[in-house]
Motif scaffolding. Structure first.
Motif, PDB file in Angstrom:
ATOM      1  N   ASN A   1      -4.421   2.719  -6.307  1.00 11.69           N
ATOM      2  CA  ASN A   1      -3.906   3.832  -5.520  1.00 11.69           C
ATOM      3  C   ASN A   1      -4.633   5.120  -5.870  1.00 11.69           C
ATOM      4  O   ASN A   1      -5.468   5.183  -6.795  1.00 11.69           O
ATOM      5  CB  ASN A   1      -2.395   3.974  -5.694  1.00 11.69           C
ATOM      6  CG  ASN A   1      -1.997   4.278  -7.135  1.00 11.69           C
ATOM      7  OD1 ASN A   1      -2.841   4.398  -8.016  1.00 11.69           O
ATOM      8  ND2 ASN A   1      -0.703   4.392  -7.373  1.00 11.69           N
TER       9      ASN A   1
ATOM     10  N   ASP B   1       1.004   4.036  -2.946  1.00 12.12           N
ATOM     11  CA  ASP B   1       0.684   5.438  -2.690  1.00 12.12           C
ATOM     12  C   ASP B   1       1.889   6.343  -2.885  1.00 12.12           C
ATOM     13  O   ASP B   1       1.743   7.562  -2.936  1.00 12.12           O
ATOM     14  CB  ASP B   1       0.145   5.602  -1.266  1.00 12.12           C
ATOM     15  CG  ASP B   1      -1.238   4.983  -1.103  1.00 12.12           C
ATOM     16  OD1 ASP B   1      -1.939   4.857  -2.132  1.00 12.12           O
ATOM     17  OD2 ASP B   1      -1.610   4.627   0.024  1.00 12.12           O
TER      18      ASP B   1
ATOM     19  N   ARG C   1       0.829  -1.202   0.000  1.00 10.82           N
ATOM     20  CA  ARG C   1       0.000   0.000   0.000  1.00 10.82           C
ATOM     21  C   ARG C   1       0.864   1.253   0.000  1.00 10.82           C
ATOM     22  O   ARG C   1       0.581   2.222  -0.710  1.00 10.82           O
ATOM     23  CB  ARG C   1      -0.891  -0.019   1.238  1.00 10.82           C
ATOM     24  CG  ARG C   1      -1.918   1.099   1.297  1.00 10.82           C
ATOM     25  CD  ARG C   1      -3.060   0.822   0.350  1.00 10.82           C
ATOM     26  NE  ARG C   1      -3.128   1.814  -0.715  1.00 10.82           N
ATOM     27  CZ  ARG C   1      -4.083   1.858  -1.608  1.00 10.82           C
ATOM     28  NH1 ARG C   1      -5.033   0.953  -1.609  1.00 10.82           N
ATOM     29  NH2 ARG C   1      -4.095   2.773  -2.550  1.00 10.82           N
TER      30      ARG C   1
END
Length: 547
Positions: free
Chosen positions: A224, A205, A201
């Motif tokens: 994202n 991002d 994650r």
């Protein structure tokens, strides 16, 4: 064990007391109540009172003493004391209450269930003690087999139960240990999975590209913020069909792309997408993206899902547009006065008096350099225009090679270079294409080889034909190219450090035009080179088998 396991805390000690000792204490209290009603004479018996007192003291010790600070096996002493208390009570009440021996099951099961296998020996010894103490207390021993059977049946059953319970306890202990190991392994795997998810994650991002992943059923798994922002410009959601929008345009920024031909629908159909350029958003707020997509398969070949990546290349696209506009403007602005200069130059040549050799020589130099400048401007204009393939027709590559060699032979001869032509055709060398464009591309390759090869060197041109392709290879003996130079050699305006250092003329457009021509013919280009070992450029064009 789960039932009697001792924790290293007062709370754990209390739990063991409630589960192991309290049942015996309550049962003893019940016996006292029964004795008070049914056998009041026993209430004054020192042995009975001793047994009750021993159990009471053992219960108090189990509840109060800090056993958790000692070895867990220390609690066996409480069970042993309980056995002694039960023996005293049974010795006094056996004749009046034959089932009183059942009190022994509490400490014996505790020994058998709550401790290791060696505690079974204590349980057996305790059962024998309870039985034998009754005889010693009464002063009489059984004399018949039936009497002995009545005496030993209950202790024997208790011992049997203790053995079975201990075996079950050992099995439960082993199962619990395996479960703990499995639990720790699963917990570690879960932590690793959670860490990987957090890392994935964070990576998603952090990168500037938009990334989305769909499972094998075309359901969005993860995306994202960059991906959501890009699709938001078009007005659709990544997690809702049709995964496409109205304001999606091709590279010309004016032609709308149908829904089913946009990136996500194509990717979910299984198409492989490489560096596909689209413009997203309404006029005045358009964003250029370059997208790629691939399906992801497990090692066994099952489809895991589809990953789609899109980069925002708006600044780069706008910079390219500005460059193209600049080149077009400059080329036109230069060509207009150059045309006028050429016309007046021709007038000067026509009006030149006969016999004026000096002026004629000067005008010849001016004319030659004017032509060179005109050719350079034409190259700049060609760099700003997409070359389109004319009506394809059968073309013989042998003829193309011959005419290209004739075109550059003068240049090669001036440098003392040998053009060595080798043909290994095993099938007719016909292709479908544009003869002018192919000849121009081959002339550019040969000119490049001549410029970068040493004087009096050999340049080899090989022509081969396979069942599916016609292949032409140009091999020079120049300085060669390193990996970085090979990666850029077909980029427009790229010139190698060797070319700049040796002032070799050119804009760096020729090889880019070669690549455009070969791509337009459905062919392929490959380069093999190493520093100081020359360069081999191979052109392969699909063979026309119908010609």
């Amino acid at each position: 064990m789960p039932l009697f396991e001792q924790e290293g805390s007062p709370r754990g000690r209390l739990r063991v007391f409630v589960r192991a000792q309290l049942p015996l204490l309550l049962a003893t209290a019940f016996v006292v109540a029964v004795v008070a009603v049914a056998v009041p004479a026993a209430m004054t018996s020192p042995v009975f009172l001793l047994g009750v007192g021993v159990i009471a003291l053992a219960s108090l010790g189990a509840a109060v003493l800090p056993w958790e600070t000692v070895s867990p096996n220390a609690l066996m002493s409480v069970a042993v004391v309980d056995i002694a208390g039960v023996a005293f009570i049974r010795a006094e009440l056996l004749d009046d209450i034959p089932s009183i021996g059942m009190l022994a099951i509490f400490p014996i099961l505790w020994l058998a269930y709550g401790f290791h296998r060696s505690a079974v020996l204590l349980a057996v010894a305790g059962a024998l003690f309870i039985t034998s103490y009754g005889f010693a207390y009464g002063g009489t021993w059984p004399t018949t087999a039936l009497q002995w059977a009545n005496v030993i049946t209950l202790p024997a059953l208790i011992i049997a139960v203790a053995v079975v319970v201990n075996a079950a306890s050992s099995q439960l202990r082993r199962n619990r240990e395996r479960l703990l190991v499995a639990h720790d392994s699963q917990a570690a795997a879960l932590r690793t999975s959670q860490d990987n998810e957090l890392l994935s994650r964070a990576i998603l991002d952090t990168v500037t590209a938009g990334v989305a992943f769909y499972d094998s059923d075309n359901r969005l798994v993860v995306a994202n913020d960059s991906a959501s922002a890009l699709t938001g410009l078009v007005g659709f959601r990544l997690d809702e069909p049709p995964y496409a929008g109205e304001n999606v345009l091709v590279a010309d920024r004016s032609t709308t792309i149908p829904f089913d031909q946009q990136i996500i629908p194509r990717a979910l159909r299984g198409e492989v997408i490489d560096e596909h350029v689209e413009w997203l958003g309404p006029a005045g707020a358009q964003v250029a993206i370059m997208a790629s997509a691939r399906q992801v398969h497990r090692p066994d070949g099952d489809l895991l899902g589809t990953v789609i990546i899109a980069y925002d290349i708006t600044e780069l696209a706008q910079a390219i547009d500005i460059r193209e506009e600049f080149l077009t403007t400059v080329s036109h602005e230069l060509r207009t006065p150059l045309t006028s200069m050429t016309g007046y130059l021709e007038l000067l040549e026509e009006s030149l008096p006969e016999g004026d050799a000096t002026s004629a020589r000067y005008l010849e130099v001016i004319a030659r350099n004017t032509k060179t400048l005109r050719d350079r401007i034409a190259d700049l204009l060609a760099a700003t225009e997409a070359e389109t393939l004319a009506e394809p027709r059968p073309v013989h590559m042998g003829t193309i090679v011959d005419t290209a060699i004739v075109a550059v032979s003068g240049h090669a001869s001036a440098r003392g270079q040998l053009l060595d032509v080798r043909r290994n055709d095993t099938a007719p060398a016909w292709v479908q294409g544009d003869a002018v464009q192919l000849r121009k591309a081959l002339v550019e390759l040969l000119t490049n080889a001549i410029k970068f090869s040493p004087t009096e060197s050999r340049i080899t041109i090989e022509q081969d034909t396979t069942d599916s392709e016609v292949i032409v290879t140009v091999h020079d003996r120049g300085p060669g190219l390193d990996r970085g130079e090979r990666a850029q050699m077909f980029d427009r305006f790229y010139r190698t450090p060797f070319a700049r250092a040796n002032a070799i003329q050119g804009f760096g457009l020729g090889l880019a035009q070669v690549k455009n021509t070969i791509d337009g013919h459905g062919g392929r280009l490959s380069v093999a080179s190493a520093a100081q070992r020359g360069t081999r450029v191979t052109v392969a064009i699909p063979r026309d088998k119908t010609a």
